[in-house]
Motif scaffolding. Structure first.
Motif, PDB file in Angstrom:
ATOM      1  N   TRP A  22      -7.723  -7.333  10.447  1.00  0.00           N
ATOM      2  CA  TRP A  22      -7.797  -6.977   8.955  1.00  0.00           C
ATOM      3  C   TRP A  22      -8.968  -7.460   8.335  1.00  0.00           C
ATOM      4  O   TRP A  22      -9.675  -7.039   7.485  1.00  0.00           O
ATOM      5  CB  TRP A  22      -6.494  -7.205   8.474  1.00  0.00           C
ATOM      6  CG  TRP A  22      -6.094  -6.679   6.969  1.00  0.00           C
ATOM      7  CD1 TRP A  22      -6.520  -5.592   6.582  1.00  0.00           C
ATOM      8  CD2 TRP A  22      -5.040  -7.037   6.055  1.00  0.00           C
ATOM      9  NE1 TRP A  22      -6.166  -5.262   5.127  1.00  0.00           N
ATOM     10  CE2 TRP A  22      -5.245  -6.404   5.180  1.00  0.00           C
ATOM     11  CE3 TRP A  22      -4.199  -8.123   6.235  1.00  0.00           C
ATOM     12  CZ2 TRP A  22      -4.163  -6.323   3.937  1.00  0.00           C
ATOM     13  CZ3 TRP A  22      -3.354  -8.227   5.054  1.00  0.00           C
ATOM     14  CH2 TRP A  22      -3.396  -7.262   3.869  1.00  0.00           C
ATOM     15  N   GLU A  25     -12.283  -6.436   8.893  1.00  0.00           N
ATOM     16  CA  GLU A  25     -12.809  -5.067   8.290  1.00  0.00           C
ATOM     17  C   GLU A  25     -13.416  -5.361   7.000  1.00  0.00           C
ATOM     18  O   GLU A  25     -14.241  -4.484   6.259  1.00  0.00           O
ATOM     19  CB  GLU A  25     -11.383  -4.096   7.932  1.00  0.00           C
ATOM     20  CG  GLU A  25     -10.742  -3.659   9.124  1.00  0.00           C
ATOM     21  CD  GLU A  25      -9.517  -3.140   8.746  1.00  0.00           C
ATOM     22  OE1 GLU A  25      -8.917  -3.060   7.587  1.00  0.00           O
ATOM     23  OE2 GLU A  25      -8.891  -2.663   9.899  1.00  0.00           O
ATOM     24  N   HIS A  27     -12.540  -6.145   3.829  1.00  0.00           N
ATOM     25  CA  HIS A  27     -11.914  -5.556   2.584  1.00  0.00           C
ATOM     26  C   HIS A  27     -11.117  -6.750   1.875  1.00  0.00           C
ATOM     27  O   HIS A  27     -10.861  -6.517   0.657  1.00  0.00           O
ATOM     28  CB  HIS A  27     -11.015  -4.362   2.568  1.00  0.00           C
ATOM     29  CG  HIS A  27     -11.867  -3.305   3.413  1.00  0.00           C
ATOM     30  ND1 HIS A  27     -12.817  -2.539   2.607  1.00  0.00           N
ATOM     31  CD2 HIS A  27     -11.621  -2.514   4.484  1.00  0.00           C
ATOM     32  CE1 HIS A  27     -13.211  -1.554   3.408  1.00  0.00           C
ATOM     33  NE2 HIS A  27     -12.547  -1.558   4.525  1.00  0.00           N
ATOM     34  N   LEU A  52      -3.808  -2.962   0.403  1.00  0.00           N
ATOM     35  CA  LEU A  52      -2.499  -2.386   1.317  1.00  0.00           C
ATOM     36  C   LEU A  52      -2.553  -0.957   1.726  1.00  0.00           C
ATOM     37  O   LEU A  52      -3.521  -0.299   1.124  1.00  0.00           O
ATOM     38  CB  LEU A  52      -1.386  -2.780   0.754  1.00  0.00           C
ATOM     39  CG  LEU A  52      -1.315  -4.343   0.022  1.00  0.00           C
ATOM     40  CD1 LEU A  52       0.271  -4.763  -0.512  1.00  0.00           C
ATOM     41  CD2 LEU A  52      -1.086  -5.120   1.460  1.00  0.00           C
ATOM     42  N   ARG A  53      -1.758  -0.307   2.070  1.00  0.00           N
ATOM     43  CA  ARG A  53      -1.785   1.103   2.421  1.00  0.00           C
ATOM     44  C   ARG A  53      -1.881   1.819   1.191  1.00  0.00           C
ATOM     45  O   ARG A  53      -2.870   2.728   1.053  1.00  0.00           O
ATOM     46  CB  ARG A  53      -0.671   1.451   3.227  1.00  0.00           C
ATOM     47  CG  ARG A  53      -0.385   1.068   4.499  1.00  0.00           C
ATOM     48  CD  ARG A  53       0.619   1.329   5.264  1.00  0.00           C
ATOM     49  NE  ARG A  53       0.798   0.774   6.413  1.00  0.00           N
ATOM     50  CZ  ARG A  53       0.828   1.077   7.867  1.00  0.00           C
ATOM     51  NH1 ARG A  53       0.665   2.567   7.855  1.00  0.00           N
ATOM     52  NH2 ARG A  53       1.125   0.575   8.837  1.00  0.00           N
ATOM     53  N   SER A  54      -0.908   1.778   0.240  1.00  0.00           N
ATOM     54  CA  SER A  54      -1.031   2.510  -1.168  1.00  0.00           C
ATOM     55  C   SER A  54      -1.885   1.834  -2.556  1.00  0.00           C
ATOM     56  O   SER A  54      -1.594   2.477  -3.477  1.00  0.00           O
ATOM     57  CB  SER A  54       0.306   2.980  -1.393  1.00  0.00           C
ATOM     58  OG  SER A  54       1.311   1.900  -1.437  1.00  0.00           O
ATOM     59  N   LYS A  55      -2.061   0.558  -2.282  1.00  0.00           N
ATOM     60  CA  LYS A  55      -2.539  -0.201  -3.412  1.00  0.00           C
ATOM     61  C   LYS A  55      -3.308  -1.243  -3.198  1.00  0.00           C
ATOM     62  O   LYS A  55      -3.277  -1.687  -1.965  1.00  0.00           O
ATOM     63  CB  LYS A  55      -1.345  -0.609  -4.459  1.00  0.00           C
ATOM     64  CG  LYS A  55      -0.370  -1.487  -3.724  1.00  0.00           C
ATOM     65  CD  LYS A  55       0.831  -1.916  -4.597  1.00  0.00           C
ATOM     66  CE  LYS A  55       1.837  -2.737  -3.951  1.00  0.00           C
ATOM     67  NZ  LYS A  55       2.940  -3.166  -4.775  1.00  0.00           N
TER      68      LYS A  55
END
Length: 103
Positions: A22, A25, A27, A52-55
Motif C-alpha cells: 500500500w 503505491e 498514495h 481507502l476504497r470509497s473515501k
C-alpha cells in the motif's frame, strides 16, 4: 514506529506486507508529504492521509500502539479528521469544483 507496522497495528492493513504494498503505491501522505519509504518513522501528533476504497481518511496519531490488538484498542490510538478541512490531498484545494460556475 515504522509506518508499515503502524498501519498493521491500527488495523488498516491485514498484514505488514500488505501495508508495504500500500505504501509502495505512493498514495499515503504523512503531514502533507508523500510517504515513499515503508520504514519511515511515525510519531504522536503526525497526520496521515489514507486512501481507502470509497473515501480518503485523514487521521491524527494520538498514541503509538504496543501491539495489534482488537479494533477498539486500535481506534483509541488515532482520531479521524475532517476531510474537507485544511488537510486534504495535494492539489485538491486548487481544483475547480464540479458544477461550479466559472466567471
Amino acid at each position: 514506529m515504522r509506518i508499515d507496522k503502524l498501519l498493521y497495528c491500527l488495523r488498516f492493513a491485514r498484514s505488514r506486507s500488505a501495508a508495504q504494498r500500500w505504501i509502495g503505491e505512493g498514495h499515503i501522505r504523512r503531514n502533507g508529504a508523500r510517504v515513499v519509504r515503508q520504514d519511515q518513522p511515525i510519531a504522536v501528533g503526525d497526520v496521515l492521509t489514507l486512501p481507502l476504497r470509497s473515501k480518503v481518511l485523514p487521521i491524527e496519531i494520538l498514541a503509538l500502539p504496543v501491539r495489534r490488538g482488537p479494533g477498539s484498542e486500535a481506534r483509541n490510538c488515532y482520531r479521524p479528521l475532517d476531510a474537507v478541512g485544511a488537510i486534504a490531498i495535494a492539489g485538491e484545494q486548487d481544483a475547480p469544483q464540479k458544477g461550479a460556475a466559472h466567471p
